[in-house]
Scaffold this motif. Structure first.
Motif, PDB file in Angstrom:
ATOM      1  N   ALA A  97       0.906  -1.372  -0.251  1.00 47.59           N
ATOM      2  CA  ALA A  97      -0.233  -0.026  -0.322  1.00 47.59           C
ATOM      3  C   ALA A  97       1.073   1.262   0.365  1.00 47.59           C
ATOM      4  CB  ALA A  97      -0.750  -0.280   0.745  1.00 47.59           C
ATOM      5  N   ALA A  98       1.675   1.291   0.862  1.00 48.15           N
ATOM      6  CA  ALA A  98       2.880   2.061   0.641  1.00 48.15           C
ATOM      7  C   ALA A  98       3.457   2.655  -0.636  1.00 48.15           C
ATOM      8  CB  ALA A  98       3.578   2.338   1.971  1.00 48.15           C
ATOM      9  N   SER A  99       4.020   1.967  -1.352  1.00 45.04           N
ATOM     10  CA  SER A  99       5.006   1.741  -2.264  1.00 45.04           C
ATOM     11  C   SER A  99       3.489   2.215  -3.546  1.00 45.04           C
ATOM     12  CB  SER A  99       5.007   0.151  -2.582  1.00 45.04           C
ATOM     13  OG  SER A  99       3.735  -0.492  -3.039  1.00 45.04           O
ATOM     14  N   HIS A 100       2.387   2.279  -3.067  1.00 49.19           N
ATOM     15  CA  HIS A 100       1.366   2.673  -4.538  1.00 49.19           C
ATOM     16  C   HIS A 100       0.611   3.848  -4.141  1.00 49.19           C
ATOM     17  CE1 HIS A 100       0.947  -1.531  -5.276  1.00 49.19           C
ATOM     18  NE2 HIS A 100       0.769  -0.978  -6.598  1.00 49.19           N
ATOM     19  N   ARG A 101       0.820   4.686  -3.058  1.00 48.94           N
ATOM     20  CA  ARG A 101       0.235   5.347  -2.267  1.00 48.94           C
ATOM     21  C   ARG A 101       0.729   7.434  -2.890  1.00 48.94           C
ATOM     22  NH1 ARG A 101       2.687   9.537   1.661  1.00 48.94           N
ATOM     23  NH2 ARG A 101       0.873  10.496   2.675  1.00 48.94           N
ATOM     24  N   MET A 167      -7.447   3.993   6.611  1.00 50.06           N
ATOM     25  CA  MET A 167      -6.316   4.936   7.379  1.00 50.06           C
ATOM     26  C   MET A 167      -5.374   5.239   5.715  1.00 50.06           C
ATOM     27  SD  MET A 167      -3.933   5.356   9.240  1.00 50.06           S
ATOM     28  CE  MET A 167      -1.957   5.389   9.458  1.00 50.06           C
ATOM     29  N   LEU A 168      -5.500   4.557   4.557  1.00 54.65           N
ATOM     30  CA  LEU A 168      -4.660   4.925   2.925  1.00 54.65           C
ATOM     31  C   LEU A 168      -5.905   6.510   2.436  1.00 54.65           C
ATOM     32  CD1 LEU A 168      -4.899   1.251   1.601  1.00 54.65           C
ATOM     33  CD2 LEU A 168      -3.051   2.745   2.415  1.00 54.65           C
ATOM     34  N   ARG A 169      -6.621   6.477   2.676  1.00 52.70           N
ATOM     35  CA  ARG A 169      -7.691   7.231   2.810  1.00 52.70           C
ATOM     36  C   ARG A 169      -7.210   8.389   3.356  1.00 52.70           C
ATOM     37  NH1 ARG A 169      -8.427  11.073   0.381  1.00 52.70           N
ATOM     38  NH2 ARG A 169     -10.297  11.965  -0.511  1.00 52.70           N
ATOM     39  N   ILE A 170      -7.131   8.414   5.011  1.00 52.13           N
ATOM     40  CA  ILE A 170      -6.694   9.823   5.298  1.00 52.13           C
ATOM     41  C   ILE A 170      -5.356  10.263   5.488  1.00 52.13           C
ATOM     42  CG2 ILE A 170      -8.969   9.414   7.463  1.00 52.13           C
ATOM     43  CD1 ILE A 170      -6.532   9.140   9.108  1.00 52.13           C
ATOM     44  N   GLU A 171      -4.485   9.462   5.099  1.00 47.50           N
ATOM     45  CA  GLU A 171      -3.087   9.893   5.029  1.00 47.50           C
ATOM     46  C   GLU A 171      -3.248  11.211   5.256  1.00 47.50           C
ATOM     47  OE1 GLU A 171       0.926   6.656   5.264  1.00 47.50           O
ATOM     48  OE2 GLU A 171      -0.821   6.254   3.602  1.00 47.50           O
ATOM     49  N   ARG A 172      -2.942  11.178   3.502  1.00 46.18           N
ATOM     50  CA  ARG A 172      -2.856  12.529   2.725  1.00 46.18           C
ATOM     51  C   ARG A 172      -2.965  14.134   3.674  1.00 46.18           C
ATOM     52  NH1 ARG A 172       0.389  12.967  -1.651  1.00 46.18           N
ATOM     53  NH2 ARG A 172      -1.076  14.383  -2.694  1.00 46.18           N
ATOM     54  N   LEU A 173      -4.436  13.629   4.364  1.00 42.56           N
ATOM     55  CA  LEU A 173      -5.214  14.739   5.314  1.00 42.56           C
ATOM     56  C   LEU A 173      -4.392  14.792   6.590  1.00 42.56           C
ATOM     57  CD1 LEU A 173      -8.929  13.574   5.005  1.00 42.56           C
ATOM     58  CD2 LEU A 173      -7.001  15.191   3.533  1.00 42.56           C
ATOM     59  N   PHE A 174      -3.381  14.220   7.181  1.00 48.15           N
ATOM     60  CA  PHE A 174      -2.468  13.760   8.009  1.00 48.15           C
ATOM     61  C   PHE A 174      -0.887  13.798   7.502  1.00 48.15           C
ATOM     62  CE2 PHE A 174      -7.182  13.220  10.054  1.00 48.15           C
ATOM     63  CZ  PHE A 174      -7.271  14.323  10.942  1.00 48.15           C
ATOM     64  N   ALA A 181       7.697   6.555   5.078  1.00 47.94           N
ATOM     65  CA  ALA A 181       6.611   6.098   4.796  1.00 47.94           C
ATOM     66  C   ALA A 181       6.253   4.482   5.683  1.00 47.94           C
ATOM     67  CB  ALA A 181       8.037   5.396   3.640  1.00 47.94           C
ATOM     68  N   SER A 182       6.831   4.722   7.273  1.00 45.73           N
ATOM     69  CA  SER A 182       6.773   3.587   7.691  1.00 45.73           C
ATOM     70  C   SER A 182       4.859   3.630   8.440  1.00 45.73           C
ATOM     71  CB  SER A 182       7.731   3.434   8.321  1.00 45.73           C
ATOM     72  OG  SER A 182       7.939   4.134   9.448  1.00 45.73           O
ATOM     73  N   ALA A 183       4.602   4.383   7.697  1.00 42.03           N
ATOM     74  CA  ALA A 183       3.188   5.053   8.510  1.00 42.03           C
ATOM     75  C   ALA A 183       2.342   3.783   8.353  1.00 42.03           C
ATOM     76  CB  ALA A 183       2.700   6.106   8.194  1.00 42.03           C
ATOM     77  N   MET A 184       2.701   3.224   7.588  1.00 36.88           N
ATOM     78  CA  MET A 184       1.600   1.945   7.717  1.00 36.88           C
ATOM     79  C   MET A 184       2.024   1.440   8.065  1.00 36.88           C
ATOM     80  SD  MET A 184      -1.383   2.883   5.550  1.00 36.88           S
ATOM     81  CE  MET A 184      -2.117   1.121   5.804  1.00 36.88           C
ATOM     82  N   ARG A 185       3.031   0.590   8.562  1.00 39.65           N
ATOM     83  CA  ARG A 185       3.078  -0.873   8.631  1.00 39.65           C
ATOM     84  C   ARG A 185       3.485  -0.314  10.399  1.00 39.65           C
ATOM     85  NH1 ARG A 185       7.491  -4.992   9.250  1.00 39.65           N
ATOM     86  NH2 ARG A 185       8.313  -5.556  11.130  1.00 39.65           N
ATOM     87  N   THR A 186       3.727   0.901  10.468  1.00 39.07           N
ATOM     88  CA  THR A 186       3.138   1.460  12.678  1.00 39.07           C
ATOM     89  C   THR A 186       1.507   1.215  12.498  1.00 39.07           C
ATOM     90  OG1 THR A 186       5.120   2.566  12.407  1.00 39.07           O
ATOM     91  CG2 THR A 186       3.585   2.904  13.687  1.00 39.07           C
ATOM     92  N   PHE A 187       0.869   0.930  11.907  1.00 39.91           N
ATOM     93  CA  PHE A 187      -0.596   1.738  11.948  1.00 39.91           C
ATOM     94  C   PHE A 187      -0.787  -0.027  12.092  1.00 39.91           C
ATOM     95  CE2 PHE A 187      -4.697   0.184   9.831  1.00 39.91           C
ATOM     96  CZ  PHE A 187      -5.220   0.817  10.663  1.00 39.91           C
ATOM     97  N   VAL A 188      -0.413  -1.029  11.593  1.00 33.06           N
ATOM     98  CA  VAL A 188      -0.328  -2.684  11.327  1.00 33.06           C
ATOM     99  C   VAL A 188      -0.373  -2.658  12.302  1.00 33.06           C
ATOM    100  CG1 VAL A 188       0.488  -4.322  11.024  1.00 33.06           C
ATOM    101  CG2 VAL A 188      -1.011  -3.527   8.758  1.00 33.06           C
ATOM    102  N   ASP A 189       1.493  -2.461  13.338  1.00 32.12           N
ATOM    103  CA  ASP A 189       1.970  -2.974  14.235  1.00 32.12           C
ATOM    104  C   ASP A 189       0.907  -3.480  15.570  1.00 32.12           C
ATOM    105  OD1 ASP A 189       3.555  -4.525  12.474  1.00 32.12           O
ATOM    106  OD2 ASP A 189       5.222  -3.465  13.052  1.00 32.12           O
ATOM    107  N   ALA A 190       0.812  -1.777  15.048  1.00 35.15           N
ATOM    108  CA  ALA A 190       0.602  -0.474  16.686  1.00 35.15           C
ATOM    109  C   ALA A 190      -1.099  -0.477  17.256  1.00 35.15           C
ATOM    110  CB  ALA A 190       1.312   0.882  16.456  1.00 35.15           C
TER     111      ALA A 190
END
Length: 208
Positions: A97-101, A167-174, A181-190
């Motif tokens: 997902a991060a690579s397609h962002r 989360m994919l939709r709101i990333e760019r709003l925040f 780039a590791s935000a999605m991995r952190t979201f998964v783990d945390a």
């Protein structure tokens, strides 16, 4: 194949793949330039030197044409991910997902407002673009239940796909929070893994 589907397939077959790709490219360009409202059958016809009647014959409505163009332009993000564990699957989904962002964000922003305002576009996008990705995420969870990694009655299961897609939709709003780039991995783990009570195996544990 239903009669309706067969008729639609027969209509589409009158266009060569190259010509169809040209029409879809024109739609995508118009979306990038001015958003959903800038796409008209007349505009696509003029840009591609195609008869407007051909567009209506092939796709019937503007929402169906736009959805077909978006569906053709994208790559399936989550389909095919199967690492053998839920932790591995969700982390791989985060990586992909991060690579397609950046590539997908511009187009998604172009249609996001129209998605809310136009029910016909919303229904078409759900069917062809959103539901396949949600189904792939749901399949990861089903396999995890079958392997005994998570409990079948865990109430968090039903929220994973909506939260992941959201989360994919709101990333760019925040961007000030999720610029890394590791935000999605952190979201998964945390967030996701603790809610699912899924523990990483030794080989999957975060690096020290």
């Amino acid at each position: 194949m239903s009669t309706q589907a067969a008729t639609a397939a027969a209509r589409r077959s009158k266009l060569t793949p190259e010509r169809e790709a040209e029409l879809f490219e024109a739609v995508i360009c118009l979306l990038r330039e001015g958003g959903y409202d800038s796409v008209t059958m007349e505009g696509v016809a003029a840009r591609t030197k195609c008869g407007k009647a051909t567009l209506y014959r092939q796709w019937g409505t503007k929402p169906r044409l736009v959805t077909a163009a978006l569906d053709r332009s994208r790559c399936a993000v989550f389909t095919g991910i199967d690492t053998g564990s839920l932790v591995g699957d969700l982390r791989e989904a985060a990586r992909v997902a991060a690579s397609h962002r950046e590539r997908d964000a511009e187009l998604m922003e172009a249609v996001s407002q129209a998605y809310i305002q136009h029910p016909d576009l919303r229904a078409a996008l759900r069917e062809t673009v959103i539901e396949p990705e949600v189904a792939a995420l749901d399949a990861m969870l089903r396999r995890a239940v079958e392997r005994g990694e998570i409990a079948a009655d865990n109430p968090a299961i039903g929220f994973v796909a909506p939260c992941f897609m959201g989360m994919l939709r709101i990333e760019r709003l925040f961007e000030e929070r999720f610029a890394d780039a590791s935000a999605m991995r952190t979201f998964v783990d945390a967030v996701l893994l603790p809610a699912l009570r899924a523990e990483p195996r030794a080989a999957e544990a975060p690096e020290a």
